[in-house]
Design a protein around this motif. Sequence first.
Motif: not given
Length: 156
Positions: A27-28, A31, A61, A63, A65, A104, A106
């Motif tokens: 996911y990181s 993003f 950051t 995040t 989920y 998700a 961010l």
Amino acid sequence: MKSSFRFTKSVPSEWVDYNGHMNDAEYSRAFSLATDAFIEHIGLNEDARNHWMYTIFTLETHTCYLKEMKEGQALEISAHVLDYDTKRIHLFFSMKNETGDLVATLEEMLMGIDQNEGRGAPFPPPVAKTITKVYQEQAGQEQPKQAGRTIGIRKK
């Protein structure tokens, strides 16, 4: 230039973990790829970065989920400029799956960097103008509910 921003990708097999869904680190990565695309979207492509000796660094950051993503699923990431000043952008990304569900988010703070000085510096004027345009066009949008969150255990 179109001021709205969208980044799309499908979840590759190498992003899927032993639980059968997209690993949190991926996911990181998604993003991060979207951040790079957004930086180009506002006018800081490779040629511009080299011309101005200017780049953007990520300072912070956060995040969230919300739902699982599986191998092969399409994802779309959109950007919302929450705030900005002469050298920083407070940015919020929303990742949705192919059916439009929010999976998700961010939130991040970016800073423009003068590469000759190695420190924060105002955005080049054309970039600043684009950031302002994007912000003004989004000014009426509702603040995302995940924006500004902190991590902690609520005490009863």
